[in-house]
Design an enzyme around this catalytic site. Sequence first.
Site, PDB file in Angstrom:
ATOM      1  N   ASN A   1       0.975  -1.161  -0.043  1.00  0.00           N
ATOM      2  CA  ASN A   1      -0.134   0.027   0.200  1.00  0.00           C
ATOM      3  C   ASN A   1       0.909   0.985  -0.168  1.00  0.00           C
ATOM      4  O   ASN A   1       1.949   1.409   0.654  1.00  0.00           O
ATOM      5  CB  ASN A   1      -0.906   0.251   1.240  1.00  0.00           C
ATOM      6  CG  ASN A   1      -1.930   1.094   1.288  1.00  0.00           C
ATOM      7  OD1 ASN A   1      -1.664   2.167   1.573  1.00  0.00           O
ATOM      8  ND2 ASN A   1      -3.223   0.999   0.748  1.00  0.00           N
TER       9      ASN A   1
ATOM     10  N   THR B   1      -4.713   0.008  -3.000  1.00  0.00           N
ATOM     11  CA  THR B   1      -5.099   1.240  -2.601  1.00  0.00           C
ATOM     12  C   THR B   1      -6.362   1.230  -1.525  1.00  0.00           C
ATOM     13  O   THR B   1      -7.270   0.342  -1.905  1.00  0.00           O
ATOM     14  CB  THR B   1      -5.469   2.169  -3.624  1.00  0.00           C
ATOM     15  OG1 THR B   1      -5.983   3.439  -3.007  1.00  0.00           O
ATOM     16  CG2 THR B   1      -6.284   1.629  -4.629  1.00  0.00           C
ATOM     17  N   GLU B   2      -6.358   1.805  -0.521  1.00  0.00           N
ATOM     18  CA  GLU B   2      -7.464   1.615   0.501  1.00  0.00           C
ATOM     19  C   GLU B   2      -8.994   1.976  -0.071  1.00  0.00           C
ATOM     20  O   GLU B   2      -9.956   1.591   0.671  1.00  0.00           O
ATOM     21  CB  GLU B   2      -7.291   2.253   1.928  1.00  0.00           C
ATOM     22  CG  GLU B   2      -7.130   3.674   1.827  1.00  0.00           C
ATOM     23  CD  GLU B   2      -5.488   4.099   1.642  1.00  0.00           C
ATOM     24  OE1 GLU B   2      -5.191   5.069   2.363  1.00  0.00           O
ATOM     25  OE2 GLU B   2      -4.806   3.495   1.146  1.00  0.00           O
ATOM     26  N   ASN B   3      -9.005   2.785  -1.022  1.00  0.00           N
ATOM     27  CA  ASN B   3     -10.270   3.107  -1.480  1.00  0.00           C
ATOM     28  C   ASN B   3     -10.980   1.883  -2.430  1.00  0.00           C
ATOM     29  O   ASN B   3     -12.015   2.217  -3.154  1.00  0.00           O
ATOM     30  CB  ASN B   3     -10.204   4.469  -2.381  1.00  0.00           C
ATOM     31  CG  ASN B   3      -9.433   4.687  -3.625  1.00  0.00           C
ATOM     32  OD1 ASN B   3      -8.262   3.964  -3.544  1.00  0.00           O
ATOM     33  ND2 ASN B   3      -9.657   5.172  -4.369  1.00  0.00           N
ATOM     34  N   GLY B   4     -10.089   0.709  -2.758  1.00  0.00           N
ATOM     35  CA  GLY B   4     -10.801  -0.366  -3.090  1.00  0.00           C
ATOM     36  C   GLY B   4     -10.459  -1.009  -4.502  1.00  0.00           C
ATOM     37  O   GLY B   4     -10.900  -1.553  -5.273  1.00  0.00           O
TER      38      GLY B   4
END
Length: 216
Positions: A22, A44-47
Amino acid sequence: MSIKEMIAKRAAKELTPHSIINLGIGIPTLVPNYLDQSQFFLHTENGLLGVTSVEEDKIDPLLVNAGKLPVGEAIGASYFHSADSFAMIRGGHVDVAILGALQVDGSGLVANWAIPGKDIIGVGGAMDLLSGAKKIIITMSHVSKDGSPKFVEKCTFPITSTRIADVIITDLAVFIWEEEGYVLTELMGNATLSEVKEKTTAPFSISEELLQKEES
């Protein structure tokens, strides 16, 4: 090569092929420039798992990372809800998180979301990444714009997590956490040992290899 690119290139050397990585905003977003992206899985933490760089003429304005920068999608990439993405992070399924920082202190604590008296930057996913990723790499300039050290004895800014950062890479040096403290293992660019000592208030030791190199 710019200072930011130099730091990103060195950070890329810390990564193991086939790991899930990440990338935070800022310097970390430059790391893929120094990777064979077919050998790594960028998250990426938005998916999205399977983030790649994208050519300017192929940018999709709806396809961005958590820092709202345009990205591409690798063959086999997968999309998921942001809640599932954070479940991956909190569940220990992200191998490495590369993050920027405002300060890191001698005990390994990271502050990267707020400066007292100024507008809040926002913690974003950093709190979760510091807690859940298996390895933490911090990439940052060694001093702030006013010349004050960013690798300090004790953070004066609000800390992000109680998790210790494993590696710190700045434009002057590389520090590795070993047992109960940081060890200076490498000088960056044209930096000297005396310069690093002058611009650092955090305690650290120096690796035998680097000492021998400096003495020779």
